[in-house]
Design a protein around this motif. Structure first.
Motif, PDB file in Angstrom:
ATOM      1  N   LEU A   1       9.247  27.255  33.044  1.00 50.87           N
ATOM      2  CA  LEU A   1       9.111  26.912  34.297  1.00 50.87           C
ATOM      3  C   LEU A   1      10.273  27.931  35.188  1.00 50.87           C
ATOM      4  O   LEU A   1      11.236  28.024  34.661  1.00 50.87           O
ATOM      5  CB  LEU A   1       9.531  25.280  34.679  1.00 50.87           C
ATOM      6  CG  LEU A   1       8.434  24.623  34.163  1.00 50.87           C
ATOM      7  CD1 LEU A   1       8.776  23.025  34.194  1.00 50.87           C
ATOM      8  CD2 LEU A   1       7.120  24.680  34.762  1.00 50.87           C
ATOM      9  N   ASN A   2       9.731  28.229  36.480  1.00 49.96           N
ATOM     10  CA  ASN A   2      10.567  29.198  37.215  1.00 49.96           C
ATOM     11  C   ASN A   2      11.544  28.292  38.173  1.00 49.96           C
ATOM     12  O   ASN A   2      11.123  27.450  38.684  1.00 49.96           O
ATOM     13  CB  ASN A   2       9.563  29.734  38.088  1.00 49.96           C
ATOM     14  CG  ASN A   2      10.017  30.850  38.918  1.00 49.96           C
ATOM     15  OD1 ASN A   2      11.421  30.832  39.299  1.00 49.96           O
ATOM     16  ND2 ASN A   2       9.111  31.299  39.965  1.00 49.96           N
ATOM     17  N   TYR A   3      12.790  28.789  38.054  1.00 56.69           N
ATOM     18  CA  TYR A   3      13.860  28.070  38.658  1.00 56.69           C
ATOM     19  C   TYR A   3      14.186  29.022  39.873  1.00 56.69           C
ATOM     20  O   TYR A   3      15.406  28.700  40.372  1.00 56.69           O
ATOM     21  CB  TYR A   3      15.083  27.645  37.867  1.00 56.69           C
ATOM     22  CG  TYR A   3      14.617  26.453  37.056  1.00 56.69           C
ATOM     23  CD1 TYR A   3      14.547  25.120  37.337  1.00 56.69           C
ATOM     24  CD2 TYR A   3      14.417  26.656  35.554  1.00 56.69           C
ATOM     25  CE1 TYR A   3      13.961  23.969  36.569  1.00 56.69           C
ATOM     26  CE2 TYR A   3      13.770  25.538  34.884  1.00 56.69           C
ATOM     27  CZ  TYR A   3      13.893  24.329  35.275  1.00 56.69           C
ATOM     28  OH  TYR A   3      13.400  23.409  34.459  1.00 56.69           O
ATOM     29  N   SER A   4      13.494  29.774  40.325  1.00 60.57           N
ATOM     30  CA  SER A   4      14.026  30.617  41.395  1.00 60.57           C
ATOM     31  C   SER A   4      13.002  30.240  42.778  1.00 60.57           C
ATOM     32  O   SER A   4      11.749  30.016  42.681  1.00 60.57           O
ATOM     33  CB  SER A   4      13.465  32.174  41.126  1.00 60.57           C
ATOM     34  OG  SER A   4      13.587  32.876  42.102  1.00 60.57           O
ATOM     35  N   PHE A   5      13.642  30.315  43.707  1.00 58.61           N
ATOM     36  CA  PHE A   5      13.089  29.964  44.850  1.00 58.61           C
ATOM     37  C   PHE A   5      13.038  31.019  45.977  1.00 58.61           C
ATOM     38  O   PHE A   5      13.972  31.890  45.876  1.00 58.61           O
ATOM     39  CB  PHE A   5      13.700  28.751  45.525  1.00 58.61           C
ATOM     40  CG  PHE A   5      13.858  27.438  44.841  1.00 58.61           C
ATOM     41  CD1 PHE A   5      12.923  26.623  44.923  1.00 58.61           C
ATOM     42  CD2 PHE A   5      14.855  27.230  43.834  1.00 58.61           C
ATOM     43  CE1 PHE A   5      13.081  25.190  44.336  1.00 58.61           C
ATOM     44  CE2 PHE A   5      14.883  26.074  42.905  1.00 58.61           C
ATOM     45  CZ  PHE A   5      13.936  25.159  43.332  1.00 58.61           C
TER      46      PHE A   5
END
Length: 178
Positions: free
Chosen positions: A7-11
């Motif tokens: 999962l990507n935790y970049s916004f």
């Protein structure tokens, strides 16, 4: 075993890329502190789109001051297969919404409430909503999942919203799934 990506935790949004959740939270705090007497809605919602080789999921975070604009960002996730089972896809959308919602810890929620609390008697307000891209209409295929997904959003302390009131999922996030 199902194959999911890490999962990507970049916004990101149109102005900034690669924001951490701490960056996002600071932006929300600054937005709310500009006018602490405002009526604020913090909304999180996810939408998905099946593509030929993958399924794209977009989770939107929106802080809205009613009548005075909003600040928003998204988080992208891709599952490297076509997710054609509707229940699986809606459930994963809700999971991603729950995951981002869980980043708003009790301490963070209290910090946001503390911004408006001194102004409650002047009309300030703050709500936290989980937007689900499902509807209860007779012709809506997702209506059979409403109770399950609404219960999940309620269980994390967010106010659930479904179509037509779930615009963060069905409108904002949807725009980026194409």
């Amino acid at each position: 075993m199902k194959n999911f990506t890490v999962l990507n935790y970049s916004f990101e949004n149109l102005q900034e890329k690669s924001m951490t959740f701490d960056d996002v939270f600071k932006k929300i705090v600054l937005f709310m502190k500009r006018n602490p007497n405002g009526n604020f809605r913090l909304m999180v919602g996810t939408d998905s789109q099946v593509h030929p080789n993958c399924t794209k999921f977009i989770t939107g975070i929106v802080i809205q001051q009613i009548g005075r604009g909003a600040w928003a960002c998204i988080r992208k996730n891709t599952v490297p297969r076509k997710m054609t089972n509707l229940h699986e896809r809606i459930s994963f959308e809700t999971t991603l919404t729950e995951e981002v919602a869980s980043m708003f810890t009790e301490e963070r929620k209290e910090a946001l409430i503390d911004i408006v609390l001194p102004n409650i008697y002047k009309g300030a307000s703050f709500t936290i909503e989980g937007h689900i891209d499902i509807g209860s209409g007779e012709r809506n295929k997702t209506r059979v999942f409403v109770r399950e997904m609404v219960s999940r959003i309620e269980s994390i302390g967010f106010e659930p919203k479904i179509k037509p009131d779930s615009f963060v999922a069905s409108g904002y996030a949807n725009r980026y799934t194409k």
